[in-house]
Design a protein around this motif. Structure first.
Motif, PDB file in Angstrom:
ATOM      1  N   LEU A  11       2.808  16.624 -26.751  1.00  0.00           N
ATOM      2  CA  LEU A  11       3.972  17.422 -26.418  1.00  0.00           C
ATOM      3  C   LEU A  11       3.620  18.344 -25.254  1.00  0.00           C
ATOM      4  N   CYS A  12       4.566  18.468 -24.351  1.00  0.00           N
ATOM      5  CA  CYS A  12       4.399  19.423 -23.263  1.00  0.00           C
ATOM      6  C   CYS A  12       4.365  20.829 -23.843  1.00  0.00           C
ATOM      7  N   GLN A  13       3.375  21.610 -23.416  1.00  0.00           N
ATOM      8  CA  GLN A  13       3.226  22.946 -23.986  1.00  0.00           C
ATOM      9  C   GLN A  13       4.279  23.918 -23.462  1.00  0.00           C
ATOM     10  N   ARG A  14       5.029  23.493 -22.482  1.00  0.00           N
ATOM     11  CA  ARG A  14       6.016  24.396 -21.913  1.00  0.00           C
ATOM     12  C   ARG A  14       7.411  24.077 -22.424  1.00  0.00           C
ATOM     13  N   CYS A  15       7.828  22.826 -22.248  1.00  0.00           N
ATOM     14  CA  CYS A  15       9.198  22.495 -22.647  1.00  0.00           C
ATOM     15  C   CYS A  15       9.232  21.860 -24.034  1.00  0.00           C
ATOM     16  N   GLY A  16       8.055  21.531 -24.573  1.00  0.00           N
ATOM     17  CA  GLY A  16       8.011  21.029 -25.931  1.00  0.00           C
ATOM     18  C   GLY A  16       8.425  19.587 -26.091  1.00  0.00           C
ATOM     19  N   LEU A  34       0.907  19.364 -19.958  1.00  0.00           N
ATOM     20  CA  LEU A  34       2.261  19.545 -19.453  1.00  0.00           C
ATOM     21  C   LEU A  34       2.830  18.222 -18.964  1.00  0.00           C
ATOM     22  N   CYS A  35       4.145  18.159 -18.964  1.00  0.00           N
ATOM     23  CA  CYS A  35       4.816  17.019 -18.351  1.00  0.00           C
ATOM     24  C   CYS A  35       4.865  17.254 -16.835  1.00  0.00           C
ATOM     25  N   ASP A  36       5.200  16.235 -16.101  1.00  0.00           N
ATOM     26  CA  ASP A  36       5.230  16.336 -14.640  1.00  0.00           C
ATOM     27  C   ASP A  36       6.129  17.462 -14.151  1.00  0.00           C
ATOM     28  N   THR A  37       7.308  17.543 -14.742  1.00  0.00           N
ATOM     29  CA  THR A  37       8.273  18.543 -14.285  1.00  0.00           C
ATOM     30  C   THR A  37       7.723  19.949 -14.460  1.00  0.00           C
ATOM     31  N   CYS A  38       7.204  20.232 -15.647  1.00  0.00           N
ATOM     32  CA  CYS A  38       6.698  21.575 -15.915  1.00  0.00           C
ATOM     33  C   CYS A  38       5.449  21.860 -15.077  1.00  0.00           C
ATOM     34  N   TRP A  39       4.612  20.835 -14.923  1.00  0.00           N
ATOM     35  CA  TRP A  39       3.388  21.027 -14.155  1.00  0.00           C
ATOM     36  C   TRP A  39       3.711  21.337 -12.698  1.00  0.00           C
TER      37      TRP A  39
HETATM   38 ZN   LIG Z   1       7.479  19.966 -19.881  1.00  0.00          ZN
END
Ligand SMILES: [Zn+2]
Ligand SMILES: [Zn+2]
Length: 169
Positions: A11-16, A34-39
């Motif tokens: 799971l992305c630690q930012r958007c979950g 993180l996912c690409d977007t959040c990173w």
């Molecule tokens: Zn994310």
């Protein structure tokens, strides 16, 4: 929406959210998963804050035998060194080191060699901003070129931490 029951999905630690782009970020230490977007969002903010807004150094073409010109500042045409940061953005640094005492804190960088595991071979060099513990006054740091750039249009990094108005998501 949707089932996220797959225990192997990170799971992305930012958007979950889970997804194929979620993985560990950071060239030296783990920054986050993180996912690409959040990173990209996070890396862009760090780059803005630290002034790591240089264009990436081109990958040398092994078939191209012409001498690769050392990079120059597009504004003042001084010689610069361009290094990747730990968050995959690029910073232009001065060619020489200076004692930390003459360089404002915000512009202090150092280079960290990354070695292959169990090997003395250096596989990468990254630029890391010096912060946290103050370097000794006589310790050498590499100033960001932005500080030395003689062009009045040079981008100056923000002096303060950027606000994080994260209410859009
Ligand atoms: Zn994310
Ligand atoms: Zn310059």
């Amino acid at each position: 929406m949707g089932a996220t029951g797959d225990r192997n999905e990170r799971l992305c630690q930012r958007c979950g959210k889970s997804g194929p782009t979620v993985h560990s970020r950071g060239r030296i230490d783990l920054i986050a998963e993180l996912c690409d977007t959040c990173w990209n969002d996070l890396a862009n903010r760090m780059a803005q804050h630290e002034g790591a807004t240089a264009a990436p150094r081109p990958t040398p073409d092994p078939d191209d035998v012409t001498f690769l010109e050392p990079p120059r500042c597009a504004l003042c045409h001084a010689d610069i060194r361009i290094y990747p940061t730990v968050y995959d953005r690029w910073v232009s640094l001065a060619m020489t080191e200076f004692p930390a005492k003459v360089i404002p804190e915000h512009f202090r960088w150092r280079l960290v060699k990354i070695q292959a595991p169990h090997s003395p071979m250096v596989i990468d060099v990254v630029a890391v901003r010096v912060r946290g513990i103050d370097p000794l006054p006589g310790e050498s740091v590499i100033p960001a070129h932005q500080m030395l750039c003689s062009d009045k249009n040079a981008e100056r990094p923000l002096a303060k931490e950027p606000a994080t108005p994260d209410t859009s998501g």
